[in-house]
Design a protein around this motif. Structure first.
Motif, PDB file in Angstrom:
ATOM      1  N   GLU A 104      35.800 -34.746  14.394  1.00 31.32           N
ATOM      2  CA  GLU A 104      34.750 -33.628  14.571  1.00 31.32           C
ATOM      3  C   GLU A 104      34.599 -34.195  15.946  1.00 31.32           C
ATOM      4  O   GLU A 104      34.227 -33.105  16.545  1.00 31.32           O
ATOM      5  CB  GLU A 104      34.216 -33.267  14.006  1.00 31.32           C
ATOM      6  N   THR A 105      33.857 -34.872  16.361  1.00 31.51           N
ATOM      7  CA  THR A 105      33.705 -35.279  17.471  1.00 31.51           C
ATOM      8  C   THR A 105      34.630 -35.259  18.527  1.00 31.51           C
ATOM      9  O   THR A 105      34.232 -34.811  19.750  1.00 31.51           O
ATOM     10  CB  THR A 105      32.675 -36.225  17.517  1.00 31.51           C
ATOM     11  N   MET A 119      37.036 -33.708  18.880  1.00 35.32           N
ATOM     12  CA  MET A 119      38.011 -32.301  18.832  1.00 35.32           C
ATOM     13  C   MET A 119      37.169 -31.452  20.038  1.00 35.32           C
ATOM     14  O   MET A 119      37.118 -30.673  20.757  1.00 35.32           O
ATOM     15  CB  MET A 119      38.030 -31.888  17.407  1.00 35.32           C
ATOM     16  N   LYS A 120      34.933 -31.680  19.565  1.00 36.06           N
ATOM     17  CA  LYS A 120      34.156 -30.960  20.503  1.00 36.06           C
ATOM     18  C   LYS A 120      34.362 -31.042  21.964  1.00 36.06           C
ATOM     19  O   LYS A 120      34.061 -30.745  22.545  1.00 36.06           O
ATOM     20  CB  LYS A 120      32.825 -31.569  19.548  1.00 36.06           C
ATOM     21  N   GLU A 167      34.689 -38.654   9.170  1.00 36.99           N
ATOM     22  CA  GLU A 167      35.074 -37.349   9.344  1.00 36.99           C
ATOM     23  C   GLU A 167      33.847 -37.298  11.124  1.00 36.99           C
ATOM     24  O   GLU A 167      34.977 -35.922  11.316  1.00 36.99           O
ATOM     25  CB  GLU A 167      33.901 -37.029   8.446  1.00 36.99           C
ATOM     26  N   SER A 197      26.337 -37.765  17.037  1.00 36.32           N
ATOM     27  CA  SER A 197      25.521 -36.244  16.802  1.00 36.32           C
ATOM     28  C   SER A 197      24.977 -36.636  18.575  1.00 36.32           C
ATOM     29  O   SER A 197      24.305 -35.620  18.990  1.00 36.32           O
ATOM     30  CB  SER A 197      24.810 -35.782  15.596  1.00 36.32           C
ATOM     31  N   LYS A 229      28.298 -39.576   9.102  1.00 31.07           N
ATOM     32  CA  LYS A 229      29.314 -38.359   9.972  1.00 31.07           C
ATOM     33  C   LYS A 229      27.918 -37.591  10.789  1.00 31.07           C
ATOM     34  O   LYS A 229      28.777 -37.247  11.889  1.00 31.07           O
ATOM     35  CB  LYS A 229      29.204 -37.550   8.988  1.00 31.07           C
ATOM     36  N   LYS A 271      44.982 -30.425  12.423  1.00 28.82           N
ATOM     37  CA  LYS A 271      44.177 -30.031  11.543  1.00 28.82           C
ATOM     38  C   LYS A 271      44.718 -29.909   9.838  1.00 28.82           C
ATOM     39  O   LYS A 271      44.035 -30.373   8.961  1.00 28.82           O
ATOM     40  CB  LYS A 271      43.314 -29.012  11.760  1.00 28.82           C
ATOM     41  N   ASP A 293      43.193 -32.141   7.461  1.00 25.63           N
ATOM     42  CA  ASP A 293      41.978 -31.450   7.325  1.00 25.63           C
ATOM     43  C   ASP A 293      41.538 -32.208   5.372  1.00 25.63           C
ATOM     44  O   ASP A 293      42.812 -31.492   5.050  1.00 25.63           O
ATOM     45  CB  ASP A 293      42.418 -30.575   7.256  1.00 25.63           C
TER      46      ASP A 293
END
Lengths: 361, 361
Positions: free
Chosen positions: A241-242, A244-245, A237, B216, B212, A272, A276
């Motif tokens: 996200e990372t 895509m960022k 997860e 970060s 997750k 996505k 998702d």
């Protein structure tokens, strides 16, 4: 199918959770949702919507389990909570399945305590669908049991097998064991012992699978303990996200990036959608005597709707009975082992009087 | 710095491995590479290139460890292998560091056996740099030790701390423990015990980190056992590849996709560069008395070049001495525990007479 939904569960409850229920009853003909929780708040939230009123009912619960409260505290002191009432409805045959996006540790412990385990099940486990190149695979256990014995992992394999077969109509799902090398000699003590058990089982065991291959689509059911399963789930997860960022950041840094991004935007949307978690709605706790779906705390209305759909599908196919059948005549824990187990700390989790080791997702 | 490179190690050895050495000596002034392996094959490969000949030398080794051979077999029967010779050169002070992209289990076992452990180190560990939103973080152990005690994880934290400080000039790296919830009560038996040890240490321990959040940028050093570390590393590698494949597939399916992709291509290139493991070159085995870098089997010339750079940097900063200093006066295993350990199976790996449990990466 009558689905009991913990209306107070979820980071955006009750409004978003209720909106998911209304989407479900609008989209699916045969679903009735019983919202459990504070009647006044639920009624107020429902007033914002138009929906088929005959397909929604309310079952009042005066309490809500807070996220900082332990499963044992909730079980002992919050017997009128919205989670508890949803599960009680299943227990009393007033609902066919329960769904909660609230405190997942409490939801699992409540389902286990109220509905009980199936015969020959030692540890119920969370089964999560994850996307792969070929479609999807099932990860079991995704977080219910942090310290496991080889026999537990074998049991997870059997439960995952039965679930996958029932839900996806695949006669003989390919079962793999998550490890650090393909050879049977690779792994830790737990996986090396588990490998032997799986090899001697009548499952379609295809061997160890390495972390880099889980998304390849080569396995249908991937077995691991709940600690690793939860970390794999969360790392995936977080990394998705990372990436895509990072990609967006790099795209913003090239001159033609903005225009290019506009052009590939529909593709990103499709991607996505395909990856998702809300498409899968939630994960069932397998091995209990009934149907209970645990949803992500951050569930959107769409995720709740899909969780209700999954719950309805499982309940109508009586997946818990299929699992019971799969495990019939099997007892991976002989009584000697059981006594040893019960005398050590690992089983505290199964008793409502102690903190369960279940994960808050 | 004199770097001993296992010229026969790597899926594309000797040519690609040697090409990496030549890139390194061309790019960095102060590096001399000693290629260990079959002199005839190395000489033949070198004839294809122009390079500063005074910065390359050959040390003949008559044997090569094959990928299917066990560490114990290699240690006992292949004493003239290219991996062994590279490490021997370090042992005899004829080289400052060793690099191998060959059988990683054998490379680790050889480094451990030949160079020995630093005082107060119970288990050497693999430290891998991984990209994050903020730059990077260090994952330790990424695969050397599959079954660990809490004291091992504490030791990994100290070694990771010393390494990170030395290499990145950060006075007090933020140390986190990989687990399934932020609270100290979340985790398995191993992490819950480790949490207490880390909390009572003088490290800058910031608590548990969930899967997750590892990307970060909130933690500099993330501690876990080698089984989980290896799975996290491989899942990340596999998922990153899968996401790029899925995205490309989706982009190919939209009408404006091809043109859009051309426009964002430089961004994708930058992204790949930022996340490519070959940029980091390889991972050191920390806790041994010397410098040894384990590189990916699939290493490109660029990856080998970077591994040589990392090896040179570590050797010139004498990181192993910094680690020894960090652990001075500390012995996380009292003798009673040691005896117990030596009597069980887990320590077989430390003896050359038995198969080590190290991972083939």
């Amino acid at each position: 199918m009558r689905i009991a939904l913990d209306a107070m569960g979820g980071d955006f409850a009750p409004d978003v959770t209720i909106a998911g229920a209304l989407e479900a009853v609008s989209e699916y003909d045969d679903i009735h949702v019983i919202l459990t929780g504070d009647r006044q708040k639920i009624t107020a939230s429902l007033q914002n919507w138009r929906y088929p009123t005959e397909k929604i009912s309310i079952y009042h619960a005066s309490e809500v389990v807070e996220m900082h409260e332990s499963p044992s505290f909730a079980l002992r002191r919050k017997k009128d909570s919205s989670i508890r009432k949803a599960v009680d409805l299943v227990k009393n045959h007033d609902a066919d399945a329960a769904v909660s996006a609230g405190h997942s540790g409490v939801a699992m412990a409540t389902a286990l305590f109220v509905l009980g385990k199936l015969p020959n099940v030692d540890r119920p486990a969370i089964a999560t669908i994850m996307p792969s190149l070929a479609g999807h695979f099932l990860l079991i256990d995704a977080g219910a049991n942090v310290d496991c014995k080889p026999e537990n992992l074998l049991e997870f394999a059997y439960m995952g097998n039965a679930y996958y077969r029932a839900i996806f109509n695949i006669e003989s799902p390919r079962i793999a064991l998550l490890s650090i090398g393909e050879e049977d000699t690779k792994g830790n003590e737990l996986t090396k012992e588990t490998f032997k058990l799986l090899k001697n089982s009548n499952l379609n065991f295809i061997g160890n699978i390495e972390g880099k291959d889980i998304f390849s689509g080569n396995a249908d059911v991937i077995v691991c303990d709940g600690f690793i399963g939860n970390i794999v789930l969360k790392v995936s997860e977080g990394l998705a996200e990372t990436i895509m960022k990072m990609l967006k950041h790099e795209i913003a840094n090239v001159t033609t990036g903005k225009l290019g991004y506009m052009m590939i935007k529909p593709a990103i949307k499709n991607f996505k959608k395909r990856t998702d978690y809300s498409e899968y709605g939630g994960a069932p706790l397998l091995g209990i005597n009934g149907t209970c779906i645990i949803s992500h705390g951050r569930s959107s209305a769409r995720a709740i709707k899909n969780a209700i759909r999954v719950a309805s599908d499982m309940a109508s196919k009586k997946v818990h009975e299929i699992i019971a059948n799969e495990l019939k005549g099997q007892n991976h824990f002989n009584s000697a082992v059981k006594i040893e187990f019960n005398s050590n700390k690992e089983f505290e989790g199964q008793s409502p009087s102690k903190d369960v080791s279940y994960v808050k997702g």
